[in-house]
Design an enzyme around this catalytic site. Structure first.
Site, short mmCIF file in Angstrom:
data_model
loop_
_atom_site.label_atom_id
_atom_site.label_comp_id
_atom_site.label_asym_id
_atom_site.label_seq_id
_atom_site.Cartn_x
_atom_site.Cartn_y
_atom_site.Cartn_z
CG MET A 1 9.23 24.12 1.00
SD MET A 1 8.14 25.20 0.08
CE MET A 1 6.94 25.64 1.32
CE LYS B 1 -0.46 -0.11 5.04
NZ LYS B 1 -1.38 -0.18 6.19
CE1 TYR C 1 12.52 32.05 6.55
CE2 TYR C 1 12.47 29.68 6.21
CZ TYR C 1 12.37 30.97 5.71
OH TYR C 1 12.11 31.16 4.38
NE ARG D 1 -6.68 0.15 11.58
CZ ARG D 1 -5.46 -0.01 11.06
NH1 ARG D 1 -4.61 1.01 11.03
NH2 ARG D 1 -5.08 -1.18 10.59
#
Length: 385
Positions: A324, A45, A265, A143
């Site tokens: 990023m 998957k 940053y 679940r």
């Protein structure tokens, strides 16, 4: 050695992701031996955990894998194009809009509720079909799945009314990665009741972690996922499988930064010495989590110093915040010649997948499936697997 390069142009890419297909096959064979006499399937998957079904499925088929599990019908269709004769199970089940595709592509839905069973029964009855299905049973995860009592009641009803044609009954371990957790024994005992009732079809409980729990968890079919791809399945002991993935980032720039200056940053990290900083072309847009930053990002309790890279035989600390597209490492102690080669290991033999994930407060599954599309992807194959 055969090398297949896909993804970004290797001349232009900021990083290269290397996938060792021989290691992947070796892992499947090892897991298959551990599963014996049960049959070993493969969970592919999420595009084979991010590594590409078009590369992963063919080598597993050649190694002898005949059964695959995916989450969604769309994933099943993609695997069917590659594996025309395989059994392909859809873990997330069926709904009204996906039933026709299931039949057209010969996919096997895992029916995890009475509503899904009735939908599949109605769809097949209206078309005079006896399409196979699996029955999902919840034994403690809460679940997906019928309760144990619902599954036993359905079994009796299906014998009488022939609603659907199950070929497998299955459940999923909630705590398989914690071998001593009492829920493992409880789930096994609950599932044994179900498997005994469905004694004319195969049963399946063990995921990767379940295989390492031993004989009592194997039943007829095992479903390894993360262990195929080199990830740690159990929270105890050494990881017994071979690493499959390595990630190396290209150094975009090296700069001298004086003691007392800040980096990245937010100016969250101040350098304690005159430093040589390497900026590499990987960031959170590439699936390298911002939570692994060396400073200035709230991290989970297990995380202390954030990520590191590896170059010139040593770990180099990540400094400042991951951005990023770029990440910074302190390479002050690295030899100039090694820096000239232009690459830093982020995941690989010196920084295992699960260690890199833990440094970001996550797990190998999430890191692996998040790796982005901007990498050059190199698939290595040394032998006929």
């Amino acid at each position: 050695m055969q090398v297949t390069s896909t993804g970004a142009d290797p001349r232009l890419a900021g990083a290269r992701l290397t996938i060792d297909l021989d290691a992947l096959v070796a892992n499947w064979r090892d897991l298959s031996e551990r599963s014996s006499p049960a049959k070993c399937a493969a969970v592919v998957k999420a595009d084979a955990y991010g590594l590409g079904v078009e590369h992963v499925v063919p080598v597993l088929m050649k190694a002898g894998c005949e059964t695959f599990f995916v989450a969604l019908p769309e994933e099943g269709v993609a695997v069917r194009r590659i594996a025309p004769k395989a059994d392909i199970f859809i873990l997330n089940g069926v709904h009204a809009q996906s039933a026709a595709t299931m039949v057209e592509a010969s996919l096997i839905p895992v029916l995890s509720g009475i509503e899904q069973i009735e939908l599949w029964a109605r769809f097949c009855r209206e078309r005079w079909l006896h399409a196979p299905c699996a029955i999902g049973v919840d034994t403690g995860m809460n679940r997906l799945g019928l309760t144990v009592e619902e599954a036993l009641a359905f079994r009796a009803r299906n014998i009488a009314d022939h609603l659907v044609s199950p070929v497998l009954v299955m459940s999923h371990l909630a705590c398989g990665d914690a071998p001593d957790h009492p829920l493992n024994k409880q789930q096994r005992e609950s599932f044994q009741r179900v498997a005994a009732a469905f004694d004319d079809i195969d049963s399946s409980l063990a995921n990767s972690a379940g295989i390492f729990l031993g004989d009592g968890f194997l039943f007829d079919v095992t479903r390894p996922g993360i262990a195929l791809y080199g990830g740690r399945a159990s929270g105890t002991g050494q990881n017994p499988v071979r690493p499959v993935v390595s990630l190396h980032a290209r150094i975009a720039q090296i700069r001298q930064v004086p003691k007392g200056e800040t980096v990245s940053y937010g100016a969250t990290q101040t350098l304690a010495r005159d430093s040589r900083i390497a900026t590499v072309s990987v960031g959170y847009a590439d699936g390298y989590p911002r939570a692994g930053s060396g400073a200035g990002v709230p991290l989970r309790e297990a995380v202390t110093d954030g990520q590191s890279g590896f170059i010139d035989g040593r770990h180099v600390p990540l400094v400042g915040r991951i951005t990023m597209d770029l990440t910074l490492f302190d390479v002050t102690d690295v030899d100039e010649e090694s820096l000239a080669e232009g690459w830093i290991e982020l995941i690989g033999p010196n920084i295992p997948l699960d260690e890199a994930a833990q440094a970001a407060g996550t797990i190998g599954y999430e890191l692996l499936t998040s790796l982005g599309k901007r990498y050059e992807r190199r698939y290595l194959k040394y032998a006929d697997a």
